[in-house]
Design a protein around this motif. Structure first.
Motif, mmCIF file in Angstrom:
data_model
loop_
_atom_site.group_PDB
_atom_site.id
_atom_site.type_symbol
_atom_site.label_atom_id
_atom_site.label_comp_id
_atom_site.label_asym_id
_atom_site.label_seq_id
_atom_site.Cartn_x
_atom_site.Cartn_y
_atom_site.Cartn_z
ATOM 1 N N LYS A 36 0.824 -1.087 -0.017
ATOM 2 C CA LYS A 36 -0.105 0.013 -0.024
ATOM 3 C C LYS A 36 0.846 1.239 -0.056
ATOM 4 O O LYS A 36 2.016 1.431 0.899
ATOM 5 C CB LYS A 36 -0.897 -0.059 1.196
ATOM 6 N N TRP A 37 0.598 2.020 -0.716
ATOM 7 C CA TRP A 37 1.258 3.439 -0.908
ATOM 8 C C TRP A 37 2.771 3.109 -1.095
ATOM 9 O O TRP A 37 3.687 3.882 -0.571
ATOM 10 C CB TRP A 37 0.922 4.228 0.307
ATOM 11 N N GLY A 38 3.124 2.187 -1.924
ATOM 12 C CA GLY A 38 4.811 1.918 -1.989
ATOM 13 C C GLY A 38 5.220 1.136 -0.843
ATOM 14 O O GLY A 38 6.512 0.901 -0.927
ATOM 15 N N GLY A 39 4.541 0.909 0.294
ATOM 16 C CA GLY A 39 5.263 0.094 1.275
ATOM 17 C C GLY A 39 4.399 -1.208 1.518
ATOM 18 O O GLY A 39 3.498 -1.519 1.136
ATOM 19 N N VAL A 49 -4.407 -3.091 8.920
ATOM 20 C CA VAL A 49 -4.181 -3.261 10.203
ATOM 21 C C VAL A 49 -3.119 -2.433 10.782
ATOM 22 O O VAL A 49 -2.764 -1.783 11.530
ATOM 23 C CB VAL A 49 -4.369 -4.780 10.663
ATOM 24 N N LEU A 50 -1.671 -2.922 10.064
ATOM 25 C CA LEU A 50 -0.571 -2.329 10.274
ATOM 26 C C LEU A 50 0.444 -2.327 9.024
ATOM 27 O O LEU A 50 0.001 -2.900 7.839
ATOM 28 C CB LEU A 50 0.117 -3.213 11.480
ATOM 29 N N GLY A 51 1.321 -1.659 9.220
ATOM 30 C CA GLY A 51 2.229 -1.523 8.217
ATOM 31 C C GLY A 51 3.760 -1.385 8.599
ATOM 32 O O GLY A 51 3.999 -1.158 9.885
ATOM 33 N N ILE A 52 4.766 -1.486 7.929
ATOM 34 C CA ILE A 52 6.311 -1.471 8.079
ATOM 35 C C ILE A 52 7.040 -0.640 7.407
ATOM 36 O O ILE A 52 6.653 -0.698 6.301
ATOM 37 C CB ILE A 52 6.946 -2.756 8.537
ATOM 38 N N ILE A 61 6.759 -0.114 12.997
ATOM 39 C CA ILE A 61 5.685 -0.994 12.758
ATOM 40 C C ILE A 61 4.559 0.153 13.126
ATOM 41 O O ILE A 61 4.729 0.798 14.212
ATOM 42 C CB ILE A 61 5.723 -2.128 13.580
ATOM 43 N N TRP A 62 3.864 0.563 12.212
ATOM 44 C CA TRP A 62 2.502 1.426 12.624
ATOM 45 C C TRP A 62 1.376 0.774 12.591
ATOM 46 O O TRP A 62 1.115 -0.207 11.696
ATOM 47 C CB TRP A 62 2.717 2.542 11.765
ATOM 48 N N PHE A 63 0.618 1.126 13.293
ATOM 49 C CA PHE A 63 -0.651 0.632 13.385
ATOM 50 C C PHE A 63 -1.898 1.632 12.913
ATOM 51 O O PHE A 63 -2.122 2.829 13.564
ATOM 52 C CB PHE A 63 -1.148 0.132 14.868
#
Length: 193
Positions: A36-39, A49-52, A61-63
């Motif tokens: 998502k959005w290049g990440g 739920v989350l991304g890194i 790590i973001w929630f």
């Protein structure tokens, strides 16, 4: 600007070992990995739920709905205080700071938040009618009644059209353009929809 010199944030090339460690932990949770959005992001039933990602000084790590997490260890931060309503980050400077058990606890809680359907509702901004447009509406009952029939969204488009004009002659030109549209019941951008 030279397109080859354009700086883009590469979320995945910094901290490769550290991000792989986070991925190995996240893969134990049943979340689905996606981009998502290049990440790298993780979803539950198609919901974020989350991304890194990696930054210059930390990996994270973001929630996406981190505002709902208990955060008893006080480790989550709001990356843009005053702007970010829901997202929270957990920042790490070294692999040694990653406590797998605690990370899993936070991830499982984040999955629970998603299952519960918790969400931050966007704030609705009040409609502000510029003085010049209000003067035109006050001067004509027909124009005012026609304007009142539009949805708040379309009213806002007309208001912004006038409010963004920097010069008086532009305000006048825009008013002359939008008055017939309003009287005809046509929105400012209807021809593009």
């Amino acid at each position: 600007m030279d397109p080859e010199k354009k700086h883009t944030w590469d979320k995945n090339s910094k901290w490769p070992e550290e991000l792989e460690l986070l991925k190995s932990i996240i893969n134990k949770t049943g979340l689905t990995e996606t981009t998502k959005w290049g990440g790298t992001a993780y979803t539950y039933n198609g919901k974020n739920v989350l991304g890194i990602g990696g930054f210059n000084d930390f990996f994270t790590i973001w929630f996406f709905k981190g505002v709902f997490l208990k955060d008893e260890n006080k480790i989550l931060v709001n990356a843009q205080e005053g702007l970010t309503k829901s997202l929270r980050q957990w920042r790490f400077a070294t692999k040694g700071e990653v406590n797998e058990q605690l990370v899993l606890q936070y991830i499982n809680e984040a999955i629970g938040v998603e299952k519960a359907g918790l969400a931050v509702k966007p704030e609705k901004k009040p409609l502000i009618i510029p003085e010049r447009l209000q003067a035109e509406l006050d001067a004509s009952v027909e124009l005012s009644e026609a304007f009142a029939k539009f949805s708040p969204y379309k009213q806002k488009e007309f208001a912004e059209q006038i409010a963004t004009a920097k010069q008086e002659k532009t305000v006048l030109a825009r008013l002359e353009k939008i008055k017939p549209l309003i009287l005809e019941g046509r929105g400012l951008n209807d021809k593009y929809r």
